[in-house]
Structure formats: C-alpha cells, structure tokens
Design a protein around this motif. Structure first.
Motif, PDB file in Angstrom:
ATOM      1  N   SER A  75       7.122  10.759  -0.320  1.00 28.90           N
ATOM      2  CA  SER A  75       6.565   9.711  -1.201  1.00 28.90           C
ATOM      3  C   SER A  75       6.441   8.375  -0.489  1.00 28.90           C
ATOM      4  CB  SER A  75       7.449   9.536  -2.441  1.00 28.90           C
ATOM      5  OG  SER A  75       8.683   8.941  -2.077  1.00 28.90           O
ATOM      6  N   CYS A  76       7.205   8.227   0.623  1.00 28.08           N
ATOM      7  CA  CYS A  76       7.267   6.946   1.356  1.00 28.08           C
ATOM      8  C   CYS A  76       7.838   5.828   0.492  1.00 28.08           C
ATOM      9  CB  CYS A  76       5.914   6.570   1.943  1.00 28.08           C
ATOM     10  SG  CYS A  76       5.414   7.667   3.269  1.00 28.08           S
ATOM     11  N   GLN A  77       8.642   6.210  -0.477  1.00 27.50           N
ATOM     12  CA  GLN A  77       9.347   5.219  -1.298  1.00 27.50           C
ATOM     13  C   GLN A  77      10.816   5.166  -0.880  1.00 27.50           C
ATOM     14  OE1 GLN A  77       7.741   3.362  -3.964  1.00 27.50           O
ATOM     15  NE2 GLN A  77       6.010   4.202  -2.800  1.00 27.50           N
ATOM     16  N   PRO A  83      -4.048   5.772  -4.833  1.00 23.85           N
ATOM     17  CA  PRO A  83      -2.932   5.586  -3.893  1.00 23.85           C
ATOM     18  C   PRO A  83      -2.909   6.617  -2.766  1.00 23.85           C
ATOM     19  CG  PRO A  83      -2.142   6.355  -6.030  1.00 23.85           C
ATOM     20  CD  PRO A  83      -3.579   6.025  -6.208  1.00 23.85           C
ATOM     21  N   GLU A  84      -3.660   7.697  -2.919  1.00 26.20           N
ATOM     22  CA  GLU A  84      -3.664   8.736  -1.874  1.00 26.20           C
ATOM     23  C   GLU A  84      -4.525   8.364  -0.674  1.00 26.20           C
ATOM     24  OE1 GLU A  84      -1.950  11.839  -1.614  1.00 26.20           O
ATOM     25  OE2 GLU A  84      -0.793  10.686  -3.058  1.00 26.20           O
ATOM     26  N   THR A  85      -5.409   7.400  -0.818  1.00 27.48           N
ATOM     27  CA  THR A  85      -6.306   7.109   0.309  1.00 27.48           C
ATOM     28  C   THR A  85      -5.564   6.544   1.510  1.00 27.48           C
ATOM     29  OG1 THR A  85      -6.876   5.029  -0.796  1.00 27.48           O
ATOM     30  CG2 THR A  85      -8.455   6.862  -0.978  1.00 27.48           C
ATOM     31  N   ASP A 108       0.810  -1.224   0.000  1.00 29.85           N
ATOM     32  CA  ASP A 108       0.000   0.000   0.000  1.00 29.85           C
ATOM     33  C   ASP A 108       0.842   1.271   0.000  1.00 29.85           C
ATOM     34  OD1 ASP A 108       0.832   0.476   2.651  1.00 29.85           O
ATOM     35  OD2 ASP A 108      -0.931  -0.482   3.514  1.00 29.85           O
ATOM     36  N   GLY A 109       2.166   1.113   0.084  1.00 27.31           N
ATOM     37  CA  GLY A 109       3.043   2.273   0.039  1.00 27.31           C
ATOM     38  C   GLY A 109       3.029   3.122   1.298  1.00 27.31           C
ATOM     39  N   TRP A 133      -9.274   1.717   2.369  1.00 28.81           N
ATOM     40  CA  TRP A 133      -8.329   2.730   1.902  1.00 28.81           C
ATOM     41  C   TRP A 133      -7.156   2.126   1.137  1.00 28.81           C
ATOM     42  CZ3 TRP A 133      -3.847   1.277   4.119  1.00 28.81           C
ATOM     43  CH2 TRP A 133      -3.905   0.634   5.368  1.00 28.81           C
ATOM     44  N   HIS A 134      -7.064   0.809   1.075  1.00 32.31           N
ATOM     45  CA  HIS A 134      -5.963   0.225   0.305  1.00 32.31           C
ATOM     46  C   HIS A 134      -6.147   0.605  -1.168  1.00 32.31           C
ATOM     47  CE1 HIS A 134      -3.231  -2.525  -1.627  1.00 32.31           C
ATOM     48  NE2 HIS A 134      -2.720  -2.811  -0.443  1.00 32.31           N
TER      49      HIS A 134
END
Ligand code: SF4
Ligand code: SF4
Length: 158
Positions: A62-64, A118-120, A25-26, A110-111
């Motif tokens: 970005s959480c990447q 992807p923003e959820t 889910d990032g 929210w997944h």
C-alpha cells in the motif's frame, strides 16, 4: 477563466490540512533508506543515494505507514514533512509533490490529483510498491550499498 486548482493557487503554507494530505501522491519513496556521502573530513555532503530498503513501518504494497499515529515513537528519525521544512529536505525524491509545488513546478499527469486515480502513481512507475525490502530483512549495514537503486531519484518512469 476556470479557477486554478489549490496546488497552483496556494502556497504550501496556505493549504488546509486536507489539501496538504491530498497533495501526497502516496509513492512511499520518502520512507526508503538513503545513504549520504561524506567529504574527506567526514562531514555530510548532501549527496544521497536511495536504496530499496524500506522503513520497518512501511507497507510494501500500500506504501502507507503501518502506524502513522505513533510513527515518531517507533521510528525516531522519521521526518515530518511540513511547509516550513520542505526546502531543507534535500533527500526527498525529486518527484515528491511537496517538493514540486515548493519549486513551483507542475504536478505530473500521474499524480492522483490530476489523474483522479491513486493507481496511476504505480502504473506510471513512480511508486515503491512491490520493489522494496524491509529494513528488518537487511540487518547488516555493510549490505546496504548493494541495495542502492536509482529509480526513486528519477523524474522519468522507472
Ligand atoms: S515522497 Fe512525497 S509524495 Fe511521495 S509519499 Fe513521500 S511525501 Fe508523499
Ligand atoms: S515511520 Fe512511517 S512515515 Fe516514517 S519513514 Fe517509517 S513508514 Fe515512513
């Protein structure tokens, strides 16, 4: 009857590489430092606390991972999550989709695979975006306990 989506019809072991990647889910919470309690003999207890201290390679927005291809060379204790080891990774966030699917739980609304957005993961309060500090900013290990936070360990928004 409609076919089940892959995360319900397949086990983690059966997923294709693309399906496996899509399941993440990032949220970035697996890249936070954890503190684990020890017992009286100094042995790890399996009881962990999350901190808001992020791995030096995590992009806090970005959480990447900033160097995904070379992450193991740069961060030797980075853990590669796989279908074979997920059940042993007791320190993964409870909202982690790999953990949920492994435990045969549904993905939350929210997944990104459910919401299509992807923003959820951020708007629902399950992302690390904007609420972490880099480990490079917390150089004294004695300061780490003051960074303990409960939001990465929650299954409710926060
Ligand atoms: S905790 Fe799980 S779902 Fe979230 S970024 Fe890490 S691997 Fe992906
Ligand atoms: S090296 Fe990359 S994937 Fe591994 S913990 Fe750090 S930010 Fe996360």
């Amino acid at each position: 009857m409609a076919a089940q989506p892959f995360w319900k019809s397949k086990t983690l072991l059966e997923m294709s590489p693309d399906e496996w990647e899509a399941l993440c889910d990032g949220c970035g919470k697996c890249c936070l430092a954890k503190l684990e309690y020890e017992d009286d003999d100094g042995q790890p207890t399996g009881i962990v606390e999350f901190t808001d201290i992020a791995c030096k390679l995590l992009d806090g927005h970005s959480c990447q991972c900033k160097d995904y291809d070379n992450r193991f060379a740069e961060v030797p204790d980075c853990v590669k999550v796989s279908a074979k080891n997920i059940d042993d990774l007791y320190f993964m966030p409870p909202s982690c989709a790999y953990r949920l699917v492994s435990e045969r739980q549904d993905l939350p609304w929210w997944h990104p695979l459910i919401s299509g957005d992807p923003e959820t993961v951020v708007t629902a309060g399950f992302s690390a975006r904007g609420r972490v500090v880099s480990e490079e900013e917390v150089t004294d290990a004695e300061d780490w306990p003051s960074h303990i936070v409960d939001w990465p360990g929650r299954l409710v928004p926060g």
